[in-house]
Design a protein around this motif. Structure first.
Motif, short mmCIF file in Angstrom:
data_model
loop_
_atom_site.label_atom_id
_atom_site.label_comp_id
_atom_site.label_asym_id
_atom_site.label_seq_id
_atom_site.Cartn_x
_atom_site.Cartn_y
_atom_site.Cartn_z
N GLN A 154 12.19 -25.93 36.13
CA GLN A 154 11.25 -26.53 35.17
C GLN A 154 11.86 -26.58 33.78
OE1 GLN A 154 8.26 -27.90 36.27
NE2 GLN A 154 9.37 -27.41 38.18
N THR A 155 11.59 -27.67 33.09
CA THR A 155 12.04 -27.82 31.70
C THR A 155 11.48 -26.68 30.85
OG1 THR A 155 12.04 -30.21 31.96
CG2 THR A 155 12.05 -29.34 29.70
N ASP A 156 12.31 -26.11 30.03
CA ASP A 156 11.97 -25.06 29.07
C ASP A 156 11.88 -23.66 29.69
OD1 ASP A 156 11.93 -26.75 26.89
OD2 ASP A 156 9.79 -27.16 27.07
N VAL A 157 11.95 -23.52 31.01
CA VAL A 157 12.03 -22.19 31.59
C VAL A 157 13.46 -21.71 31.48
CG1 VAL A 157 11.84 -20.80 33.70
CG2 VAL A 157 10.07 -22.48 33.14
N LEU A 158 13.68 -20.57 30.85
CA LEU A 158 15.02 -20.09 30.54
C LEU A 158 15.54 -19.07 31.53
CD1 LEU A 158 14.45 -19.58 26.70
CD2 LEU A 158 15.37 -21.60 27.86
N GLU A 159 14.67 -18.18 31.98
CA GLU A 159 15.12 -17.11 32.87
C GLU A 159 13.92 -16.50 33.56
OE1 GLU A 159 17.88 -13.02 32.75
OE2 GLU A 159 17.68 -14.29 30.98
N VAL A 160 14.17 -15.99 34.77
CA VAL A 160 13.17 -15.20 35.48
C VAL A 160 13.78 -13.84 35.75
CG1 VAL A 160 11.67 -15.00 37.49
CG2 VAL A 160 12.20 -17.27 36.56
N ILE A 161 13.17 -12.80 35.18
CA ILE A 161 13.72 -11.45 35.32
C ILE A 161 12.98 -10.74 36.45
CG2 ILE A 161 14.14 -9.25 34.16
CD1 ILE A 161 14.01 -10.71 31.49
N THR A 162 13.75 -10.27 37.42
CA THR A 162 13.17 -9.52 38.54
C THR A 162 13.78 -8.13 38.67
OG1 THR A 162 14.77 -10.47 40.08
CG2 THR A 162 12.66 -11.63 39.81
N ASP A 163 14.85 -7.87 37.93
CA ASP A 163 15.52 -6.57 37.96
C ASP A 163 15.28 -5.89 36.62
OD1 ASP A 163 17.13 -4.37 38.11
OD2 ASP A 163 19.01 -5.47 38.37
N PHE A 164 14.60 -4.75 36.63
CA PHE A 164 14.24 -4.07 35.40
C PHE A 164 15.07 -2.81 35.16
CE2 PHE A 164 10.02 -6.06 36.62
CZ PHE A 164 10.24 -7.19 35.85
N THR A 165 16.29 -2.81 35.67
CA THR A 165 17.20 -1.69 35.42
C THR A 165 17.48 -1.59 33.93
OG1 THR A 165 18.24 -2.04 37.58
CG2 THR A 165 19.44 -0.70 35.98
N GLY A 166 17.25 -0.41 33.37
CA GLY A 166 17.49 -0.22 31.94
C GLY A 166 16.24 0.11 31.16
N VAL A 167 15.08 0.09 31.82
CA VAL A 167 13.83 0.49 31.18
C VAL A 167 13.06 1.36 32.16
CG1 VAL A 167 12.63 -1.61 31.93
CG2 VAL A 167 11.71 -0.27 30.03
N THR A 168 12.50 2.42 31.67
CA THR A 168 11.72 3.33 32.51
C THR A 168 10.27 2.88 32.55
OG1 THR A 168 13.17 5.18 31.93
CG2 THR A 168 11.02 5.72 32.88
N LEU A 169 9.82 2.47 33.74
CA LEU A 169 8.45 2.03 33.95
C LEU A 169 7.68 3.12 34.69
CD1 LEU A 169 9.18 -1.63 35.09
CD2 LEU A 169 8.28 -0.92 32.87
N ILE A 211 8.74 -14.16 33.28
CA ILE A 211 9.23 -15.52 33.02
C ILE A 211 9.51 -15.65 31.53
CG2 ILE A 211 8.76 -17.98 33.24
CD1 ILE A 211 8.73 -16.63 35.91
N LEU A 212 10.68 -16.18 31.18
CA LEU A 212 11.04 -16.45 29.80
C LEU A 212 11.20 -17.95 29.62
CD1 LEU A 212 13.65 -13.61 29.21
CD2 LEU A 212 11.27 -13.67 28.48
N ALA A 213 10.58 -18.49 28.56
CA ALA A 213 10.60 -19.93 28.36
C ALA A 213 10.56 -20.26 26.88
CB ALA A 213 9.43 -20.59 29.10
N ALA A 214 10.81 -21.52 26.59
CA ALA A 214 10.82 -21.97 25.20
C ALA A 214 9.42 -22.14 24.64
CB ALA A 214 11.59 -23.29 25.09
N THR A 215 8.43 -22.27 25.52
CA THR A 215 7.03 -22.38 25.10
C THR A 215 6.17 -21.48 25.97
OG1 THR A 215 6.45 -24.19 26.60
CG2 THR A 215 7.42 -24.80 24.46
N SER A 216 5.02 -21.12 25.46
CA SER A 216 4.11 -20.28 26.25
C SER A 216 3.59 -21.05 27.44
CB SER A 216 2.96 -19.78 25.38
OG SER A 216 2.23 -20.88 24.83
#
Length: 721
Positions: free
Chosen positions: A65-80, A97-102
């Motif tokens: 999709q236009t403006d979708v930059l990245e989808v993060i599924t691996d959270f290594t590096g933060v303690t949840l 989901i990271l994108a250029a617009t909400s």
């Protein structure tokens, strides 16, 4: 509360909010209003099962999709608080989901496909198969022989009370804006504790706490659901570090029900035994509340029944029922409003069986000391609250026989209930600064989610400094400021207010000492206890013409500013005294005999809340508490689909809250009082106690109107038909 002799006293005046103009003109900046260069927008992908394992996450469609930059599924590096691949509640975040617009972020999230292996789950508090665990925050308690005394009692009320889950639903949605600069993190966050959020973020990322700054100048309502750092806040900061840009995440209204906490559903047994004179001989309270399986929330539902009324025999137990749900959280009057509902309805039921007035029954059983802790009360004026409140409400018009007072097809009922909430205090710090231009700034890392902290702290500071309020600016909501406790539990005024009071007094005293030791000062040689301050001018008590202003001293010394940072120690008063705020609540309801609908016609309450710094703000707090209590009594209920834990009314259309048409004539009064044992201001907590007795007063009024004792909240029309 000490104030400079002759100074203008700001405290005690019904002043409007100093931040009011910013809010009504839209210039107040809430978290989601914050913008940063190269900002990236984030949203969460939420689990759609209550328990199981994430087998795969298909992100291709989203990434196309236009403006979708990245989808993060691996959270290594933060303690949840949970393993993202192990689903432990419906709505648990499993991808970002990271994108250029909400809009692009939200659309991208809808295109992610997740496959699970489901596991057996349990989401229903009332399912007999759900195991219970002790509430370690409220250990089992007993005095005397409660079972024996209950069995021997001449009159007994022994009922079960259930309260549905409630959600906070503030107007401002939870939001976070995070930005990294090397290993330093700045977070604009909707929170009720900037120092506490700072510490949580530092732990989650394994960085020094001084490398984290949390900022929150305005909160658009919270009621307790922002008292901790939730997963979405950690994930926003994680995403910002991952993508190398500032990231903004705002929860949707639906996500607010699944990602942050709520008032847990509860079930209680409340049994009271008494002799024929109405003297209570036994009280038994057994409560259980829902909690998350992976993170317990310990709510103190049992304290109220242990101490509120005199009884030689008493037993209480509190249990948690771990479920596959996200963790509950404090919600206005946490624990106490739940426990008080059962206790105050049981008192009403006992009074009905005895044929005595509910107020008379309470006054007959007024305790001399806190029997649960063996401590004297710092202050306790429940009797006066009931007497004054009853006069104002015209309680004498109440017919003691239920179901007989009517206006056409409407059944009219009066109900009352006591209220109480712990007076909590915690160590706090503040800095007061006088500037050469004649202005003053006082800072503390506290917050204002609605009670009027900006205003009340300005009043306290102005009095301590001996200057007009117009020259004082109170700053809050920044972890760089002197530390403050969580903005909850009705502790802010007593705790932070005491620190502000101390810092202001010490700065005033520092000016006085500097002046009397300065050979060039008109006050040189005057004793410190012979100097007063009015409008920022120091002068000799016996010769007012002899004096100078704070500004005069700063200019003569060539100083741009002078400040004083002070810590206030809460001390051990809570270990030596039982400290509570109290109230008496009165309600009139009209129940439609044909439809079963309940309308609250009017409410009045009288409170013993110590010194009232701002009567206008206090009255507003009381009205707000009543509105919330009416919602709890008649409207609010979260409905789960127990097959998967999904909340089926996760929106403001189906989750009912009071609106203007539901709110009648509401009023409150406050006893002239102070509690100097609790803190140097003499204040008690206020924001919590004003909801505590409301649900019970409404339920008791419904019984008086109909003769039906409904023991489930909310009271719905089907229970009255």
């Amino acid at each position: 509360m000490t104030t400079p002799t002759g100074s203008p006293v700001a405290s005690g005046r019904p002043l409007s909010r100093v931040d009011g103009p910013l809010k009504v003109t839209g210039r107040a900046t809430y978290t989601a209003d914050h913008h940063a260069d190269n900002l990236v927008f984030a949203t969460l992908v939420d689990a759609t099962i209550a328990r199981g394992t994430v087998d795969s996450i298909e992100t291709t469609a989203a990434l196309q999709q236009t403006d979708v930059l990245e989808v993060i599924t691996d959270f290594t590096g933060v303690t949840l608080p949970f393993d993202p691949k192990q689903v432990q509640s419906y709505g648990q975040p499993i991808a970002v989901i990271l994108a250029a617009t909400s809009e692009a972020a939200l659309h991208g999230a809808s295109l992610v496909t997740v496959r699970y292996t489901e596991a057996p789950q349990q989401t229903n508090l009332h399912d007999a198969a759900a195991p219970a665990e002790p509430n370690t925050r409220t250990p089992d308690y007993s005095r005397g022989d409660p079972e024996g005394a209950l069995a021997a009692a001449a009159v007994v009320s022994d009922l079960h009370y259930d309260i549905a889950r409630n959600h906070h639903n503030p107007i401002e949605l939870s939001a976070t804006v995070a930005q990294w600069n090397g290993d330093r993190l700045t977070v604009h966050d909707k929170t009720q504790g900037v120092p506490q959020s700072q510490a949580s973020l530092a732990r989650a990322f394994g960085i020094p706490v001084e490398n984290v700054r949390v900022i929150c100048p305005f909160v658009g309502g919270a009621f307790g659901n922002a008292l901790k750092v939730w997963p979405h806040e950690l994930l926003t900061a994680f995403a910002a570090r991952r993508i190398g840009h500032p990231v903004k995440l705002v929860l949707t209204r639906k996500q607010l029900y699944h990602v942050v906490g709520f008032r847990p559903a509860s079930s209680q047994r409340l049994a009271i035994g008494a002799d024929r004179t109405g003297t209570i001989t036994s009280i038994i309270n057994e409560s259980s509340i829902e909690s998350s399986r992976y993170e317990h929330y310990l709510e103190q539902t049992a304290l109220y029944a242990r101490f509120m009324y005199d009884s030689p025999n008493m037993r209480s137990t509190a249990r948690l029922v771990p479920l596959d749900i996200n963790p509950p959280a404090p919600m206005r009057g946490p624990g106490t409003v739940t426990g008080a509902y059962a206790m105050e309805c049981a008192m009403d039921d006992l009074a009905h069986q005895l044929g005595v007035d509910p107020i008379d029954l309470r006054l007959r059983n007024e305790p001399a000391v806190d029997q649960s802790e063996g401590l004297p009360f710092s202050t306790r004026r429940v009797t006066e609250c009931f007497r004054r409140g009853a006069d104002a409400f015209d309680w004498s018009r109440r017919n003691q026989v239920p179901g007989v007072t009517r206006e056409g097809h409407l059944l009219i009922g009066y109900g009352t209930a006591a209220a109480a909430y712990h007076t909590l205090t915690a160590d706090s710090s503040a800095v007061a600064q006088a500037n050469a231009d004649g202005t003053f700034e006082v800072r503390s890392a506290t917050l204002d989610m609605g009670p009027g902290t900006y205003t009340s702290m300005t009043q306290v500071a102005a009095d301590a400094l001996g200057v007009p309020m117009s020259r004082v600016r109170f700053a809050l909501g920044d972890s760089d400021f002197p530390p403050a406790p969580l903005h909850g539990g009705s502790m802010t005024m007593a705790s932070v207010g005491s620190a502000v009071h101390t810092a202001g007094n010490m700065l005033r005293d520092r000016f006085i000492r500097t002046s009397i030791l300065d050979p060039r000062s008109p006050l040189n040689g005057v004793r410190t206890d012979q100097v007063d301050v009015v409008d920022g001018r120091m002068f000799a008590t016996d010769d007012p013409t002899r004096g100078e202003t704070y500004q005069d001293l700063l200019r003569r010394r060539g100083w741009n500013a002078l400040d004083s940072q002070q810590d206030w120690d809460a001390g051990d008063a809570a270990e030596r005294y039982s400290m509570w705020a109290y109230g008496a609540v009165f309600a009139e309801v009209a129940v439609d005999e044909l439809l079963g609908t309940v309308r609250v016609r009017r409410m009045h309450a009288c409170y013993d809340s110590g010194r009232i710094i701002n009567p206008k703000l206090a009255h507003s707090q009381a009205i707000g508490g009543m509105v919330g209590g009416i919602g709890m009594a008649l409207l609010e209920s979260t409905h789960l689909d127990y097959r998967d834990g999904k909340i089926v009314n996760a929106n403001l259309a189906d989750y009912l809250v009071p609106v203007n048409a539901d709110i009648p004539a509401l009023d409150a009064e406050f006893l002239p009082a102070e509690d100097m044992i609790a803190d140097p201001l003499g204040v008690k907590g206020l924001a919590e106690v004003v909801i505590v007795g409301v649900p019970a007063a409404v339920a008791n009024a419904v019984f008086n109107a109909t003769g039906k004792r409904v023991t489930e909240l909310p009271i719905t029309l089907d229970t009255l038909l």
